[in-house]
Enzyme design. Structure first.
Site, PDB file in Angstrom:
ATOM      1  N   ASP A 220       0.854  -1.197   0.000  1.00  0.00           N
ATOM      2  CA  ASP A 220       0.000   0.000   0.000  1.00  0.00           C
ATOM      3  C   ASP A 220       0.889   1.246   0.000  1.00  0.00           C
ATOM      4  O   ASP A 220       1.275   1.746   1.055  1.00  0.00           O
ATOM      5  CB  ASP A 220      -0.922  -0.013   1.225  1.00  0.00           C
ATOM      6  CG  ASP A 220      -1.900   1.163   1.236  1.00  0.00           C
ATOM      7  OD1 ASP A 220      -1.721   2.093   0.426  1.00  0.00           O
ATOM      8  OD2 ASP A 220      -2.823   1.158   2.060  1.00  0.00           O
TER       9      ASP A 220
ATOM     10  N   HIS B  94       0.651   8.357   3.476  1.00  0.00           N
ATOM     11  CA  HIS B  94       1.255   7.776   4.679  1.00  0.00           C
ATOM     12  C   HIS B  94       2.751   8.071   4.825  1.00  0.00           C
ATOM     13  O   HIS B  94       3.379   7.600   5.772  1.00  0.00           O
ATOM     14  CB  HIS B  94       1.016   6.263   4.687  1.00  0.00           C
ATOM     15  CG  HIS B  94      -0.430   5.906   4.555  1.00  0.00           C
ATOM     16  ND1 HIS B  94      -1.367   6.245   5.509  1.00  0.00           N
ATOM     17  CD2 HIS B  94      -1.120   5.282   3.563  1.00  0.00           C
ATOM     18  CE1 HIS B  94      -2.571   5.831   5.120  1.00  0.00           C
ATOM     19  NE2 HIS B  94      -2.439   5.247   3.940  1.00  0.00           N
TER      20      HIS B  94
ATOM     21  N   ILE C  56      -0.334  10.087   7.982  1.00  0.00           N
ATOM     22  CA  ILE C  56      -1.016   9.249   8.976  1.00  0.00           C
ATOM     23  C   ILE C  56      -0.656   7.784   8.746  1.00  0.00           C
ATOM     24  O   ILE C  56      -0.225   7.404   7.655  1.00  0.00           O
ATOM     25  CB  ILE C  56      -2.546   9.440   8.916  1.00  0.00           C
ATOM     26  CG1 ILE C  56      -3.090   9.068   7.528  1.00  0.00           C
ATOM     27  CG2 ILE C  56      -2.933  10.872   9.284  1.00  0.00           C
ATOM     28  CD1 ILE C  56      -4.617   9.042   7.435  1.00  0.00           C
TER      29      ILE C  56
ATOM     30  N   GLY D 285      -4.640   2.755   8.045  1.00  0.00           N
ATOM     31  CA  GLY D 285      -5.674   2.168   8.911  1.00  0.00           C
ATOM     32  C   GLY D 285      -5.489   0.667   9.040  1.00  0.00           C
ATOM     33  O   GLY D 285      -5.695   0.085  10.110  1.00  0.00           O
TER      34      GLY D 285
END
Length: 307
Positions: free
Chosen positions: A206, A211, A226, A229
């Site tokens: 990913d 990110h 961030i 998730g």
């Protein structure tokens, strides 16, 4: 259909979503032993049975298959969105969508992954489109099938399309409200994340710049990059395996969770758990802010886990 609905459709004002449901797409996905190790390190594992290939109990961490839809059969860095991500089922062209967010995920393990790696077939379909708050919840189901035609994993995903409007609901939803018991948690596990957690996790497939790249994160409405998730998701599963399964992945059956708030790399995750038979209800918070980042969540265990 009422005359009004037919008129709307002629005018092209209402998007019909039902025609997109249950059309299976197929794609090849593959992984090797190093991929299993990279993923385990990416979710912070320090247990030898997940991070050392010569451990006598070496196993795939049970949530590993969630990355296969990103990487497909690639072994090198992929773009974002990756080619594999574009090979899934066709999505309805919803109007007004500003951004798509990962909403929830359910990973059910039916059989163990081969630790030596291999090629699998991922069969995916759209199962539902529903109005949710300020947009739409779009749900897909993916089956991971081995070369003998046996389904080894089932993954259902819910994406939240912010701003989606003027469409008709269709299909089913796997989304459910999970009520936290009123008693104090039966156990609490703290899992630290490192400042470079996302740098490692992204290597599993990913490669979303959200990110890792500051400017991109700010353009997306965040002060800084961030954590994925799905990284917090894997870490949450780790807490349950550690607390109730002696880190034995054979005792893991399923994890279902909703992504509530983002986590910043470097935060400590606080996983609160309530054990009810073979079901562990849980929520994950950020220690620094106290905000709940994973909710509507539980893990189902195969019978045999300790109290």
């Amino acid at each position: 259909e009422t005359q009004l609905e037919q008129n709307y459709q002629k005018m092209g004002d209402i998007t019909e979503t039902e025609q997109y449901l249950n059309k299976w797409s197929e794609q090849k996905v593959s992984y090797n032993k190093r991929d299993l190790l990279t993923y385990a390190v990416g979710i912070g594992c320090d247990d030898m049975n997940f991070v050392y290939e010569h451990d006598e109990n070496f196993a795939a961490f049970p949530t590993y298959p969630i990355v296969l839809g990103f990487k497909g059969t690639d072994q090198d860095v992929v773009s974002f969105p990756s080619e594999a991500m574009t090979q899934g089922p066709m999505m309805p062209p919803l109007k007004g969508v500003k951004v798509g967010l990962d909403g929830e995920r359910c990973v059910e393990k039916i059989a163990d992954l081969d630790v030596d790696g291999g090629e699998l077939t991922m069969k995916s379909r759209l199962i539902g489109v529903h109005k949710r708050g300020s947009g739409a919840s779009v749900e897909t189901e993916a089956l991971l099938v081995d070369s003998n035609g046996k389904t080894i994993y089932k993954i259902t995903s819910g994406a939240f399309m912010v701003g989606a409007k003027d469409f008709k609901d269709s299909g089913i939803t796997n989304s459910e409200k999970v009520t936290i018991p009123s008693r104090a948690p039966d156990s609490v596990v703290e899992i630290p994340t490192s400042k470079t957690q996302a740098h490692i996790y992204r290597l599993s497939g990913d490669y979303n710049p959200l990110h890792i790249q500051q400017d991109f994160a700010m353009m997306s409405g965040f002060k800084e990059p961030i954590l994925h998730g799905l990284c917090s998701y894997g870490m949450t599963a780790r807490a349950v395996l550690k607390q109730y399964c002696d880190n034995d992945p054979k005792q893991f059956r399923m994890i279902k969770a909703r992504f509530a708030k983002p986590v910043i790399p470097g935060d400590t995750l606080v996983v609160e758990m309530w054990k009810e038979g073979d079901k562990v209800i849980l929520q994950t918070k950020s220690k620094s802010s106290g905000a709940v980042c994973i909710n509507n969540a539980y893990v189902m265990l195969n019978p045999k886990s300790k109290m």
